[in-house]
Motif scaffolding. Structure first.
Motif, PDB file in Angstrom:
ATOM      1  N   LEU A  56       0.824  -1.211   0.000  1.00 45.99           N
ATOM      2  CA  LEU A  56       0.000   0.000   0.000  1.00 45.99           C
ATOM      3  C   LEU A  56       0.857   1.259   0.000  1.00 45.99           C
ATOM      4  CD1 LEU A  56      -2.811  -0.933   2.539  1.00 45.99           C
ATOM      5  CD2 LEU A  56      -3.036  -0.659   0.072  1.00 45.99           C
ATOM      6  N   TYR A  57       1.909   1.254   0.767  1.00 40.43           N
ATOM      7  CA  TYR A  57       2.743   2.444   0.923  1.00 40.43           C
ATOM      8  C   TYR A  57       3.695   2.645  -0.255  1.00 40.43           C
ATOM      9  CZ  TYR A  57       6.132   5.658   3.007  1.00 40.43           C
ATOM     10  OH  TYR A  57       6.965   6.716   3.259  1.00 40.43           O
ATOM     11  N   HIS A  58       4.511   1.671  -0.517  1.00 39.57           N
ATOM     12  CA  HIS A  58       5.552   1.847  -1.532  1.00 39.57           C
ATOM     13  C   HIS A  58       5.054   1.737  -2.959  1.00 39.57           C
ATOM     14  CE1 HIS A  58       9.060   2.480   0.901  1.00 39.57           C
ATOM     15  NE2 HIS A  58       8.715   1.482   1.683  1.00 39.57           N
ATOM     16  N   LEU A  59       4.005   0.979  -3.199  1.00 42.27           N
ATOM     17  CA  LEU A  59       3.527   0.793  -4.561  1.00 42.27           C
ATOM     18  C   LEU A  59       2.269   1.607  -4.852  1.00 42.27           C
ATOM     19  CD1 LEU A  59       4.163  -3.050  -4.762  1.00 42.27           C
ATOM     20  CD2 LEU A  59       5.716  -1.182  -5.349  1.00 42.27           C
ATOM     21  N   ALA A  60       1.981   2.579  -4.004  1.00 43.18           N
ATOM     22  CA  ALA A  60       0.822   3.445  -4.207  1.00 43.18           C
ATOM     23  C   ALA A  60       1.002   4.238  -5.502  1.00 43.18           C
ATOM     24  CB  ALA A  60       0.666   4.397  -3.025  1.00 43.18           C
ATOM     25  N   PRO A  61      -0.101   4.640  -6.139  1.00 44.25           N
ATOM     26  CA  PRO A  61       0.014   5.408  -7.384  1.00 44.25           C
ATOM     27  C   PRO A  61       0.430   6.861  -7.170  1.00 44.25           C
ATOM     28  CG  PRO A  61      -2.280   5.092  -6.812  1.00 44.25           C
ATOM     29  CD  PRO A  61      -1.478   4.314  -5.809  1.00 44.25           C
ATOM     30  N   VAL A  62       0.586   7.276  -5.919  1.00 44.38           N
ATOM     31  CA  VAL A  62       1.021   8.641  -5.607  1.00 44.38           C
ATOM     32  C   VAL A  62       2.265   8.584  -4.732  1.00 44.38           C
ATOM     33  CG1 VAL A  62      -1.273   9.682  -5.765  1.00 44.38           C
ATOM     34  CG2 VAL A  62      -0.506   8.759  -3.586  1.00 44.38           C
ATOM     35  N   GLY A  63       3.029   9.657  -4.784  1.00 49.70           N
ATOM     36  CA  GLY A  63       4.187   9.761  -3.914  1.00 49.70           C
ATOM     37  C   GLY A  63       3.747  10.091  -2.502  1.00 49.70           C
ATOM     38  N   TYR A  64       4.488   9.624  -1.550  1.00 50.29           N
ATOM     39  CA  TYR A  64       4.161   9.873  -0.153  1.00 50.29           C
ATOM     40  C   TYR A  64       5.459  10.185   0.569  1.00 50.29           C
ATOM     41  CZ  TYR A  64       2.066   9.099   4.456  1.00 50.29           C
ATOM     42  OH  TYR A  64       1.610   9.253   5.738  1.00 50.29           O
ATOM     43  N   CYS A  65       5.480  11.328   1.266  1.00 49.94           N
ATOM     44  CA  CYS A  65       6.677  11.742   2.004  1.00 49.94           C
ATOM     45  C   CYS A  65       6.281  12.183   3.401  1.00 49.94           C
ATOM     46  CB  CYS A  65       7.353  12.935   1.333  1.00 49.94           C
ATOM     47  SG  CYS A  65       7.945  12.645  -0.328  1.00 49.94           S
ATOM     48  N   ILE A  66       7.212  12.035   4.303  1.00 46.83           N
ATOM     49  CA  ILE A  66       7.057  12.594   5.642  1.00 46.83           C
ATOM     50  C   ILE A  66       8.177  13.618   5.791  1.00 46.83           C
ATOM     51  CG2 ILE A  66       7.118  12.132   8.110  1.00 46.83           C
ATOM     52  CD1 ILE A  66       5.969   9.360   7.482  1.00 46.83           C
ATOM     53  N   LEU A  67       7.780  14.857   6.122  1.00 48.21           N
ATOM     54  CA  LEU A  67       8.731  15.960   6.201  1.00 48.21           C
ATOM     55  C   LEU A  67       8.834  16.475   7.626  1.00 48.21           C
ATOM     56  CD1 LEU A  67       7.534  18.078   3.137  1.00 48.21           C
ATOM     57  CD2 LEU A  67       9.272  16.283   3.169  1.00 48.21           C
ATOM     58  N   SER A  68      10.057  16.789   8.036  1.00 53.20           N
ATOM     59  CA  SER A  68      10.258  17.416   9.340  1.00 53.20           C
ATOM     60  C   SER A  68       9.770  18.854   9.275  1.00 53.20           C
ATOM     61  CB  SER A  68      11.746  17.399   9.710  1.00 53.20           C
ATOM     62  OG  SER A  68      12.454  18.309   8.884  1.00 53.20           O
ATOM     63  N   ARG A  69       9.695  19.492  10.414  1.00 55.31           N
ATOM     64  CA  ARG A  69       9.264  20.902  10.454  1.00 55.31           C
ATOM     65  C   ARG A  69      10.199  21.777   9.623  1.00 55.31           C
ATOM     66  NH1 ARG A  69       5.407  23.347  13.288  1.00 55.31           N
ATOM     67  NH2 ARG A  69       5.568  25.596  13.528  1.00 55.31           N
ATOM     68  N   GLU A  70      11.451  21.379   9.526  1.00 54.56           N
ATOM     69  CA  GLU A  70      12.439  22.134   8.739  1.00 54.56           C
ATOM     70  C   GLU A  70      12.358  21.808   7.251  1.00 54.56           C
ATOM     71  OE1 GLU A  70      13.462  20.098  11.430  1.00 54.56           O
ATOM     72  OE2 GLU A  70      13.164  21.786  12.780  1.00 54.56           O
ATOM     73  N   GLY A  71      11.476  20.883   6.871  1.00 48.87           N
ATOM     74  CA  GLY A  71      11.315  20.540   5.459  1.00 48.87           C
ATOM     75  C   GLY A  71      12.241  19.440   4.983  1.00 48.87           C
ATOM     76  N   LEU A  72      12.899  18.723   5.893  1.00 49.85           N
ATOM     77  CA  LEU A  72      13.754  17.606   5.494  1.00 49.85           C
ATOM     78  C   LEU A  72      12.883  16.374   5.238  1.00 49.85           C
ATOM     79  CD1 LEU A  72      16.704  17.901   8.042  1.00 49.85           C
ATOM     80  CD2 LEU A  72      16.592  18.758   5.702  1.00 49.85           C
ATOM     81  N   VAL A  73      13.220  15.626   4.217  1.00 48.45           N
ATOM     82  CA  VAL A  73      12.488  14.398   3.914  1.00 48.45           C
ATOM     83  C   VAL A  73      12.942  13.323   4.892  1.00 48.45           C
ATOM     84  CG1 VAL A  73      12.005  12.640   2.170  1.00 48.45           C
ATOM     85  CG2 VAL A  73      12.339  15.026   1.472  1.00 48.45           C
ATOM     86  N   LEU A  74      12.019  12.882   5.744  1.00 41.51           N
ATOM     87  CA  LEU A  74      12.343  11.852   6.732  1.00 41.51           C
ATOM     88  C   LEU A  74      12.056  10.462   6.180  1.00 41.51           C
ATOM     89  CD1 LEU A  74      10.772  13.543   9.883  1.00 41.51           C
ATOM     90  CD2 LEU A  74      13.161  13.586   9.137  1.00 41.51           C
ATOM     91  N   GLU A  75      11.049  10.377   5.334  1.00 40.08           N
ATOM     92  CA  GLU A  75      10.646   9.094   4.775  1.00 40.08           C
ATOM     93  C   GLU A  75       9.959   9.365   3.441  1.00 40.08           C
ATOM     94  OE1 GLU A  75       7.411   5.919   6.164  1.00 40.08           O
ATOM     95  OE2 GLU A  75       8.942   6.295   7.699  1.00 40.08           O
ATOM     96  N   ALA A  76      10.082   8.436   2.500  1.00 37.62           N
ATOM     97  CA  ALA A  76       9.420   8.578   1.203  1.00 37.62           C
ATOM     98  C   ALA A  76       9.153   7.193   0.639  1.00 37.62           C
ATOM     99  CB  ALA A  76      10.293   9.378   0.239  1.00 37.62           C
TER     100      ALA A  76
END
Length: 191
Positions: A52-72
């Motif tokens: 569900l997460y990695h093969l989803a048809p959309v990109g998914y990211c988790i960003l820190s308050r500073e805008g760093l990509v924590l997970e994608a």
């Protein structure tokens, strides 16, 4: 260490002790089976989540308050034509088209000040510099399990390049079909 001599125990007490040990053994075996079943269910759920997460048809990211990509997820990584390690711990602004940075900062302002979901359209840039259109839909900052104790934003990245291309073609066709009237000439005062 086993003592050299065991104290003698009445047979009834020994039988009772053996029975209790057998009961404990059965209980431990049942717990072991339950743990094995739970482990199998957890592994199945992990595989399901991965799909569900990695093969989803959309990109998914988790960003820190500073805008760093924590997970994608893999979709986000593929959109940018990058390796996952290249994206993690990098500022998301590095991948936003320079002329659209203001749109992104306005998006963040809305997200953080109003503490509600926000959506915007902007261009991102692939590894080779090719821009493409995306729609960012961001959830307000919240604690995200597994990525630290600081609040983080969950961002859905949808590639809308094709939709934007069709809209532009449509606008061109509309302009050709319905040309605007020419602006009247300015009066010069001469007849």
């Amino acid at each position: 260490m086993v003592p050299k001599s065991l104290p003698l125990m009445p047979e009834a007490e020994a039988q009772k002790l053996i029975h209790e040990l057998q009961v404990h053994q059965v209980e431990l075996e049942m717990q072991n089976e339950e743990l094995s079943r739970a482990r199998a269910e957890l592994e199945a759920a992990r595989r399901h989540y991965f799909d569900l997460y990695h093969l989803a048809p959309v990109g998914y990211c988790i960003l820190s308050r500073e805008g760093l990509v924590l997970e994608a997820n893999y979709t986000a990584v593929n959109m940018l034509d990058l390796a996952l390690s290249t994206l993690i711990k990098k500022p998301i602004t590095r991948f936003i088209f320079e002329e659209d940075q203001d749109i992104y900062y306005l998006h963040l302002k809305q997200l953080y000040q109003m503490n509600r979901s926000a959506t915007c359209e902007l261009r991102m840039v692939k590894k080779d510099g090719t821009p493409f259109w995306v729609q960012l839909t961001s959830a307000p900052p919240d604690a995200v399990p597994g990525v630290g104790s600081e609040p983080a934003c969950r961002v859905v990245v949808s590639d809308i390049t094709e939709r934007r291309r069709i809209q532009e073609e449509n606008a061109k066709l509309q302009a050709q079909l319905h040309p605007t009237k020419k602006a009247p000439r300015k009066a010069t005062g001469k007849l």
